[in-house]
Design a protein around this motif. Structure first.
Motif, PDB file in Angstrom:
ATOM      1  N   ARG A  80      15.575   5.514  49.103  1.00 11.57           N
ATOM      2  CA  ARG A  80      15.725   6.897  49.571  1.00 11.57           C
ATOM      3  C   ARG A  80      17.103   7.173  50.167  1.00 11.57           C
ATOM      4  N   GLY A  81      17.908   6.142  50.313  1.00 16.13           N
ATOM      5  CA  GLY A  81      19.249   6.308  50.861  1.00 16.13           C
ATOM      6  C   GLY A  81      19.283   6.421  52.378  1.00 16.13           C
ATOM      7  N   LEU A  82      18.209   5.994  53.035  1.00 16.63           N
ATOM      8  CA  LEU A  82      18.144   6.105  54.487  1.00 16.63           C
ATOM      9  C   LEU A  82      18.699   4.866  55.191  1.00 16.63           C
ATOM     10  N   ILE A  83      18.710   3.739  54.488  1.00 16.65           N
ATOM     11  CA  ILE A  83      19.322   2.523  55.017  1.00 16.65           C
ATOM     12  C   ILE A  83      20.228   1.939  53.943  1.00 16.65           C
ATOM     13  N   GLU A  84      21.139   1.101  54.398  1.00 16.79           N
ATOM     14  CA  GLU A  84      22.045   0.415  53.482  1.00 16.79           C
ATOM     15  C   GLU A  84      21.918  -1.083  53.696  1.00 16.79           C
ATOM     16  N   LYS A  85      21.994  -1.809  52.603  1.00 10.46           N
ATOM     17  CA  LYS A  85      21.921  -3.271  52.634  1.00 10.46           C
ATOM     18  C   LYS A  85      23.298  -3.813  52.306  1.00 10.46           C
ATOM     19  N   GLN A  86      23.717  -4.844  53.053  1.00  7.03           N
ATOM     20  CA  GLN A  86      24.997  -5.486  52.806  1.00  7.03           C
ATOM     21  C   GLN A  86      24.816  -6.994  52.899  1.00  7.03           C
ATOM     22  N   ASN A  87      25.733  -7.706  52.281  1.00  9.60           N
ATOM     23  CA  ASN A  87      25.773  -9.155  52.424  1.00  9.60           C
ATOM     24  C   ASN A  87      26.943  -9.459  53.347  1.00  9.60           C
ATOM     25  N   LEU A  88      26.632  -9.881  54.563  1.00 14.65           N
ATOM     26  CA  LEU A  88      27.644 -10.135  55.574  1.00 14.65           C
ATOM     27  C   LEU A  88      27.578 -11.601  55.981  1.00 14.65           C
ATOM     28  N   ASP A  89      28.621 -12.330  55.690  1.00 13.18           N
ATOM     29  CA  ASP A  89      28.666 -13.765  56.003  1.00 13.18           C
ATOM     30  C   ASP A  89      27.459 -14.504  55.424  1.00 13.18           C
ATOM     31  N   ASN A  90      27.158 -14.247  54.161  1.00 15.33           N
ATOM     32  CA  ASN A  90      26.054 -14.888  53.441  1.00 15.33           C
ATOM     33  C   ASN A  90      24.683 -14.595  54.042  1.00 15.33           C
ATOM     34  N   GLU A  91      24.571 -13.471  54.723  1.00 15.57           N
ATOM     35  CA  GLU A  91      23.277 -13.046  55.246  1.00 15.57           C
ATOM     36  C   GLU A  91      23.089 -11.566  54.923  1.00 15.57           C
ATOM     37  N   ILE A  92      21.893 -11.214  54.516  1.00  8.84           N
ATOM     38  CA  ILE A  92      21.576  -9.821  54.226  1.00  8.84           C
ATOM     39  C   ILE A  92      21.371  -9.091  55.540  1.00  8.84           C
ATOM     40  N   PHE A  94      21.079  -4.951  57.408  1.00  9.55           N
ATOM     41  CA  PHE A  94      20.725  -3.566  57.144  1.00  9.55           C
ATOM     42  C   PHE A  94      21.283  -2.655  58.221  1.00  9.55           C
ATOM     43  N   THR A  95      21.696  -1.467  57.800  1.00  9.49           N
ATOM     44  CA  THR A  95      22.130  -0.416  58.718  1.00  9.49           C
ATOM     45  C   THR A  95      21.464   0.885  58.303  1.00  9.49           C
ATOM     46  N   VAL A  96      21.383   1.799  59.246  1.00  5.85           N
ATOM     47  CA  VAL A  96      20.824   3.124  58.970  1.00  5.85           C
ATOM     48  C   VAL A  96      21.979   4.070  58.698  1.00  5.85           C
ATOM     49  N   ASP A  97      21.787   4.957  57.733  1.00 12.63           N
ATOM     50  CA  ASP A  97      22.754   6.006  57.473  1.00 12.63           C
ATOM     51  C   ASP A  97      23.091   6.683  58.802  1.00 12.63           C
ATOM     52  N   SER A  98      24.374   6.919  59.085  1.00 14.97           N
ATOM     53  CA  SER A  98      24.796   7.408  60.400  1.00 14.97           C
ATOM     54  C   SER A  98      24.216   8.767  60.759  1.00 14.97           C
ATOM     55  N   VAL A  99      24.034   9.646  59.794  1.00  7.70           N
ATOM     56  CA  VAL A  99      23.464  10.953  60.090  1.00  7.70           C
ATOM     57  C   VAL A  99      21.991  10.807  60.450  1.00  7.70           C
ATOM     58  N   MET A 100      21.257  10.006  59.693  1.00  6.08           N
ATOM     59  CA  MET A 100      19.847   9.770  60.010  1.00  6.08           C
ATOM     60  C   MET A 100      19.714   9.040  61.340  1.00  6.08           C
ATOM     61  N   GLN A 101      20.596   8.102  61.599  1.00  8.88           N
ATOM     62  CA  GLN A 101      20.566   7.377  62.860  1.00  8.88           C
ATOM     63  C   GLN A 101      20.740   8.338  64.033  1.00  8.88           C
TER      64      GLN A 101
END
Length: 109
Positions: A80-92, A94-101
């Motif tokens: 739904r585009g409400l959170i984003e997934k990233q690979n940071l230092d070989n670990e998954i 999650f962050t929330v979209d800043s407007v939704m946050q």
């Protein structure tokens, strides 16, 4: 508002803290938020409470009694585009979209 004040530059608009949501955007976010399941609301509220990306391991610990459901929730929120997934230092993480946050932290009017 974004078009009128910032020439349509969304990145410039969301760089201001706190983000001013405006009535139209608040209504859209309210509709999206109301469609979420209770577990989705819990997960996005948990993620919103952290200014830094949250590791998957921390989410699994927080929702240890509902891990199977959590995987579905994360996929749904990301789709739904409400959170984003990233690979940071070989670990998954999650962050929330800043407007939704901002909407969630303001009390989900």
């Amino acid at each position: 508002m974004i078009q009128q004040l910032f020439g349509g530059k969304i990145n410039q608009y969301i760089s201001y803290k706190p983000v001013c949501l405006g009535d139209e955007l608040s209504q859209i976010l309210q509709q999206q938020y109301q469609r979420l399941s209770e577990l989705e609301k819990e997960a996005i509220a948990f993620l919103s409470s952290y200014p830094q990306p949250v590791p998957l391991s921390q989410l699994l610990e927080q929702f240890s009694d509902r891990q199977n459901q959590l995987f579905k929730v994360l996929l749904s929120l990301e789709r739904r585009g409400l959170i984003e997934k990233q690979n940071l230092d070989n670990e998954i993480v999650f962050t929330v979209d800043s407007v939704m946050q901002n909407y969630i932290l303001s009390g989900c009017d």
